[in-house]
Scaffold this motif. Structure first.
Motif, PDB file in Angstrom:
ATOM      1  N   ALA A 128      20.442  59.094  73.058  1.00  0.00           N
ATOM      2  CA  ALA A 128      19.946  60.265  72.195  1.00  0.00           C
ATOM      3  C   ALA A 128      18.562  60.720  72.732  1.00  0.00           C
ATOM      4  N   ILE A 129      17.576  59.744  73.361  1.00  0.00           N
ATOM      5  CA  ILE A 129      16.415  60.755  74.121  1.00  0.00           C
ATOM      6  C   ILE A 129      17.083  61.723  75.113  1.00  0.00           C
ATOM      7  N   THR A 130      17.906  61.434  75.916  1.00  0.00           N
ATOM      8  CA  THR A 130      18.354  62.511  76.752  1.00  0.00           C
ATOM      9  C   THR A 130      18.961  63.765  76.279  1.00  0.00           C
ATOM     10  N   GLU A 131      19.649  63.439  75.036  1.00  0.00           N
ATOM     11  CA  GLU A 131      20.231  64.706  74.365  1.00  0.00           C
ATOM     12  C   GLU A 131      19.042  65.396  73.892  1.00  0.00           C
ATOM     13  N   TRP A 132      17.967  64.885  73.077  1.00  0.00           N
ATOM     14  CA  TRP A 132      16.883  65.437  72.701  1.00  0.00           C
ATOM     15  C   TRP A 132      16.209  66.280  73.792  1.00  0.00           C
ATOM     16  N   ALA A 133      15.825  65.666  74.798  1.00  0.00           N
ATOM     17  CA  ALA A 133      15.295  66.474  75.872  1.00  0.00           C
ATOM     18  C   ALA A 133      15.859  67.846  76.243  1.00  0.00           C
ATOM     19  N   LYS A 134      17.216  67.479  76.431  1.00  0.00           N
ATOM     20  CA  LYS A 134      18.213  68.926  76.766  1.00  0.00           C
ATOM     21  C   LYS A 134      18.167  69.851  75.542  1.00  0.00           C
ATOM     22  N   GLN A 135      18.341  69.396  74.450  1.00  0.00           N
ATOM     23  CA  GLN A 135      18.316  70.301  73.288  1.00  0.00           C
ATOM     24  C   GLN A 135      17.032  70.861  73.303  1.00  0.00           C
ATOM     25  N   LEU A 136      16.154  70.182  73.286  1.00  0.00           N
ATOM     26  CA  LEU A 136      14.492  71.035  73.216  1.00  0.00           C
ATOM     27  C   LEU A 136      14.165  72.059  74.195  1.00  0.00           C
ATOM     28  N   GLU A 137      14.682  71.691  75.447  1.00  0.00           N
ATOM     29  CA  GLU A 137      14.536  72.450  76.596  1.00  0.00           C
ATOM     30  C   GLU A 137      15.217  73.835  76.307  1.00  0.00           C
ATOM     31  N   GLU A 138      16.623  73.789  76.019  1.00  0.00           N
ATOM     32  CA  GLU A 138      17.326  74.711  75.788  1.00  0.00           C
ATOM     33  C   GLU A 138      16.862  75.454  74.535  1.00  0.00           C
TER      34      GLU A 138
END
Length: 260
Positions: free
Chosen positions: A229-239
């Motif tokens: 989940a943390i990896t997904e959150w990081a990618k989503q926030l960056e985008e």
């Protein structure tokens, strides 16, 4: 119609309904996921879903024009050490018995460090990065402050129960019927504009462990689903911070074929 066929039709109906959700994410429809921010966020009561733009359950943008301009012109970002002092008591009988609250709390600092490391990595490795990541606060850099809000580690007992249910029905049924057996994690964050020290964006989100249909490696580690989940959150926030306001950043699906 036999029992297995009934379960099959029920599961397919639920999964198909996910694809038709427009104003809410699949996770909020199927898992009835909700997130309640802590006092870490100044505007916690104002957070709202915005499915046309953000994948997060809660979002707040500062309406002040100067704050918006400061965010738009920022070229640097500092990702501060992640807090874990707001993490709520662990819920669920299986996690408490198998993993233990004391063990969960002992591992919170390492999970917080992993969270910061992953966000830094994602922002630095972005294909078309908007920000240059700086190691220390900078007068020209916005600061991303993150705080872990909830964490229930994976348990072997929960995984076993779900595997039995999926075996007598079909893959994916347990994902929508036995959410109490899955690990979960919630996070909240805010972007601070350096000159005024004010928050320009606040968000909160919660993820229940996904169902991985092929080789669910993350299930065998207590923090596996949390890392996912943390990896997904990081990618989503960056985008979200890189793209224009009219671009929709998609949320993830609660059932995936394999780890990525």
């Amino acid at each position: 119609m036999n029992t297995r066929a009934c379960w099959l039709h029920l599961g397919l109906a639920l999964l198909l309904s996910l694809g038709g959700t427009s104003c809410r994410t699949a996770k909020s429809v199927v898992a009835a996921v909700e997130v309640k921010p802590s006092t870490f966020l100044e505007h916690a009561t104002l957070l709202k879903e915005n499915r046309k733009r953000s994948p997060f359950l809660g979002n707040w943008w500062n309406p002040d024009k100067k704050a918006k301009a400061a965010l738009e012109t920022a070229k640097k970002i500092h990702i501060a050490p992640v807090l874990h002092s707001h993490v709520r008591p662990m819920e669920g009988i299986l996690p408490k018995i198998e993993y233990g609250t004391w063990r969960r709390d002992r591992n919170l600092p390492s999970l917080a460090k992993y969270t910061r490391k992953k966000f830094i990595q994602v922002f630095r490795d972005a294909k078309n990065p908007r920000f240059a990541v700086v190691d220390e606060p900078d007068k020209d850099a916005i600061t991303l402050e993150l705080s872990l809000l909830e964490w229930v580690p994976n348990t072997y007992s929960g995984f076993t129960v779900r595997e039995i249910v999926d075996w007598v029905t079909f893959d994916g049924v347990a994902a929508v019927t036995l959410k109490g057996t899955r690990g979960l994690i919630a996070i909240e964050g805010r972007l601070i504009e350096p000159k005024s020290g004010k928050s320009v964006f606040e968000f909160a989100d919660k993820e229940i462990g996904k169902t991985v249909l092929i080789l669910p490696i993350q299930e065998f580690f207590p923090s596996g689903q949390a890392h996912f989940a943390i990896t997904e959150w990081a990618k989503q926030l960056e985008e979200l911070l890189r793209t224009k306001p009219d671009v929709k950043v998609k949320d993830s699906f609660p059932v995936v074929l394999w780890n990525y």
